[in-house]
Design a protein around this motif. Structure first.
Motif, PDB file in Angstrom:
ATOM      1  N   MET A 201     -16.109  75.471 -17.813  1.00  0.00           N
ATOM      2  CA  MET A 201     -16.704  74.322 -18.476  1.00  0.00           C
ATOM      3  C   MET A 201     -18.166  74.611 -18.759  1.00  0.00           C
ATOM      4  SD  MET A 201     -15.135  70.983 -16.638  1.00  0.00           S
ATOM      5  CE  MET A 201     -13.852  71.342 -15.467  1.00  0.00           C
ATOM      6  N   GLY A 202     -18.575  74.217 -19.948  1.00  0.00           N
ATOM      7  CA  GLY A 202     -19.936  74.490 -20.374  1.00  0.00           C
ATOM      8  C   GLY A 202     -20.842  73.289 -20.221  1.00  0.00           C
ATOM      9  N   GLU A 203     -21.974  73.391 -20.838  1.00  0.00           N
ATOM     10  CA  GLU A 203     -22.966  72.319 -20.806  1.00  0.00           C
ATOM     11  C   GLU A 203     -22.507  71.166 -21.687  1.00  0.00           C
ATOM     12  OE1 GLU A 203     -27.551  71.434 -22.172  1.00  0.00           O
ATOM     13  OE2 GLU A 203     -26.797  73.479 -22.270  1.00  0.00           O
ATOM     14  N   ILE A 204     -22.572  69.952 -21.145  1.00  0.00           N
ATOM     15  CA  ILE A 204     -22.201  68.741 -21.868  1.00  0.00           C
ATOM     16  C   ILE A 204     -23.451  68.115 -22.453  1.00  0.00           C
ATOM     17  CG2 ILE A 204     -21.316  66.382 -21.621  1.00  0.00           C
ATOM     18  CD1 ILE A 204     -19.105  68.400 -21.373  1.00  0.00           C
ATOM     19  N   LYS A 205     -23.345  67.734 -23.715  1.00  0.00           N
ATOM     20  CA  LYS A 205     -24.453  67.073 -24.397  1.00  0.00           C
ATOM     21  C   LYS A 205     -23.894  65.870 -25.136  1.00  0.00           C
ATOM     22  CE  LYS A 205     -27.992  68.085 -27.867  1.00  0.00           C
ATOM     23  NZ  LYS A 205     -28.517  69.115 -28.777  1.00  0.00           N
TER      24      LYS A 205
ATOM     25  N   GLU B  69     -20.580  66.941 -26.977  1.00  0.00           N
ATOM     26  CA  GLU B  69     -20.432  68.360 -27.270  1.00  0.00           C
ATOM     27  C   GLU B  69     -20.350  69.154 -25.975  1.00  0.00           C
ATOM     28  OE1 GLU B  69     -22.795  69.642 -31.293  1.00  0.00           O
ATOM     29  OE2 GLU B  69     -23.923  69.603 -29.443  1.00  0.00           O
ATOM     30  N   GLU B  70     -19.516  70.172 -26.009  1.00  0.00           N
ATOM     31  CA  GLU B  70     -19.480  71.157 -24.929  1.00  0.00           C
ATOM     32  C   GLU B  70     -19.496  72.517 -25.595  1.00  0.00           C
ATOM     33  OE1 GLU B  70     -17.356  71.761 -20.692  1.00  0.00           O
ATOM     34  OE2 GLU B  70     -16.010  71.240 -22.340  1.00  0.00           O
ATOM     35  N   ASP B  71     -20.508  73.301 -25.259  1.00  0.00           N
ATOM     36  CA  ASP B  71     -20.668  74.620 -25.892  1.00  0.00           C
ATOM     37  C   ASP B  71     -20.607  74.521 -27.417  1.00  0.00           C
ATOM     38  OD1 ASP B  71     -20.884  75.773 -23.366  1.00  0.00           O
ATOM     39  OD2 ASP B  71     -18.721  76.071 -23.220  1.00  0.00           O
ATOM     40  N   ARG B  72     -21.298  73.544 -27.966  1.00  0.00           N
ATOM     41  CA  ARG B  72     -21.418  73.308 -29.414  1.00  0.00           C
ATOM     42  C   ARG B  72     -20.124  72.868 -30.098  1.00  0.00           C
ATOM     43  NH1 ARG B  72     -25.403  78.243 -30.770  1.00  0.00           N
ATOM     44  NH2 ARG B  72     -27.210  77.390 -29.719  1.00  0.00           N
ATOM     45  N   LYS B  73     -19.096  72.531 -29.324  1.00  0.00           N
ATOM     46  CA  LYS B  73     -17.845  72.009 -29.881  1.00  0.00           C
ATOM     47  C   LYS B  73     -17.770  70.519 -29.566  1.00  0.00           C
ATOM     48  CE  LYS B  73     -12.847  72.066 -29.303  1.00  0.00           C
ATOM     49  NZ  LYS B  73     -11.755  72.385 -28.397  1.00  0.00           N
ATOM     50  N   ILE B  74     -17.455  69.719 -30.578  1.00  0.00           N
ATOM     51  CA  ILE B  74     -17.302  68.282 -30.356  1.00  0.00           C
ATOM     52  C   ILE B  74     -15.985  68.047 -29.625  1.00  0.00           C
ATOM     53  CG2 ILE B  74     -17.035  66.022 -31.443  1.00  0.00           C
ATOM     54  CD1 ILE B  74     -18.857  67.024 -33.690  1.00  0.00           C
ATOM     55  N   ILE B  75     -16.071  67.395 -28.459  1.00  0.00           N
ATOM     56  CA  ILE B  75     -14.880  67.125 -27.652  1.00  0.00           C
ATOM     57  C   ILE B  75     -14.603  65.629 -27.500  1.00  0.00           C
ATOM     58  CG2 ILE B  75     -14.988  69.327 -26.424  1.00  0.00           C
ATOM     59  CD1 ILE B  75     -16.164  67.745 -24.005  1.00  0.00           C
ATOM     60  N   GLY B  76     -15.465  64.806 -28.098  1.00  0.00           N
ATOM     61  CA  GLY B  76     -15.246  63.371 -28.018  1.00  0.00           C
ATOM     62  C   GLY B  76     -16.337  62.606 -28.725  1.00  0.00           C
ATOM     63  N   GLY B  77     -16.157  61.294 -28.761  1.00  0.00           N
ATOM     64  CA  GLY B  77     -17.154  60.444 -29.387  1.00  0.00           C
ATOM     65  C   GLY B  77     -16.863  58.984 -29.141  1.00  0.00           C
ATOM     66  N   GLY B  78     -17.847  58.167 -29.437  1.00  0.00           N
ATOM     67  CA  GLY B  78     -17.690  56.729 -29.304  1.00  0.00           C
ATOM     68  C   GLY B  78     -18.851  56.023 -29.976  1.00  0.00           C
ATOM     69  N   GLY B  79     -18.598  54.806 -30.435  1.00  0.00           N
ATOM     70  CA  GLY B  79     -19.645  54.081 -31.129  1.00  0.00           C
ATOM     71  C   GLY B  79     -19.601  52.592 -30.884  1.00  0.00           C
ATOM     72  N   VAL B  80     -20.602  51.941 -31.407  1.00  0.00           N
ATOM     73  CA  VAL B  80     -20.711  50.497 -31.307  1.00  0.00           C
ATOM     74  C   VAL B  80     -21.330  49.990 -32.609  1.00  0.00           C
ATOM     75  CG1 VAL B  80     -22.984  50.559 -30.166  1.00  0.00           C
ATOM     76  CG2 VAL B  80     -21.467  48.623 -29.778  1.00  0.00           C
TER      77      VAL B  80
END
Length: 161
Positions: free
Chosen positions: A1-5, A60-71
């Motif tokens: 697992m990489g860095e989460i941003k 993002e994890e290692d520059r790959k989008i792995i999820g999202g959410g909004g309001v």
């Protein structure tokens, strides 16, 4: 697992995010009609949330989008009610506390914009998501509010902010 941003969406995220959301909806067996699957916004997420009282975040994890959410403001609802929207995570992102982090970021944004309640729609069988929402103080509703166009979603929840 990489860095989460976790960061605010940018225009170049549109294609990857639309594909991610559709893949998760298919995986979860969500109907393609009357749900977020057919939302035109899926291909224009940046433009959709680039509004005064809305925000969308990507994980993002290692520059790959792995999820999202909004309001964003609840469509055809009271001005003081926002909606938690389009929160989806790839399988490798689940069970890591990212949903909790995402919801808190979205709710903090909503409070800062003056919303007093947050509404969401989901599917009854999405038990893990519903459990998380309940843990955060969302309460079940007997019927939808506003008019999101997601008539196939059969579980509705709301929370005081």
């Amino acid at each position: 697992m990489g860095e989460i941003k976790i960061r605010t969406i940018v225009h170049k995220d549109n294609e990857a995010l639309g594909a991610l959301i559709r893949s998760v909806l298919v995986e979860m067996g969500v109907p393609k009609v009357g749900t977020a699957y057919e939302d035109e916004a899926l291909d224009q997420m940046y433009e959709t949330y680039d509004q005064l009282r809305g925000a969308y975040y990507v994980v993002e994890e290692d520059r790959k989008i792995i999820g999202g959410g909004g309001v964003a403001p609840l469509e055809k609802g009271d001005l003081d009610i926002c909606e938690l929207q389009k929160m989806y995570f790839l399988p490798e992102a689940r069970g890591r506390g990212l949903g909790l982090r995402m919801i808190n970021i979205c709710l903090d944004f909503a409070k800062g914009k003056g919303f007093s309640k947050c509404y969401l729609e989901t599917m009854p069988y999405m038990k893990a998501a519903r459990k998380l929402y309940q843990k955060l103080g969302f309460k079940d509703l007997d019927a939808p509010i506003g008019d999101t166009g997601h008539y196939s979603c059969q579980a509705w929840m709301i929370k005081d902010l």
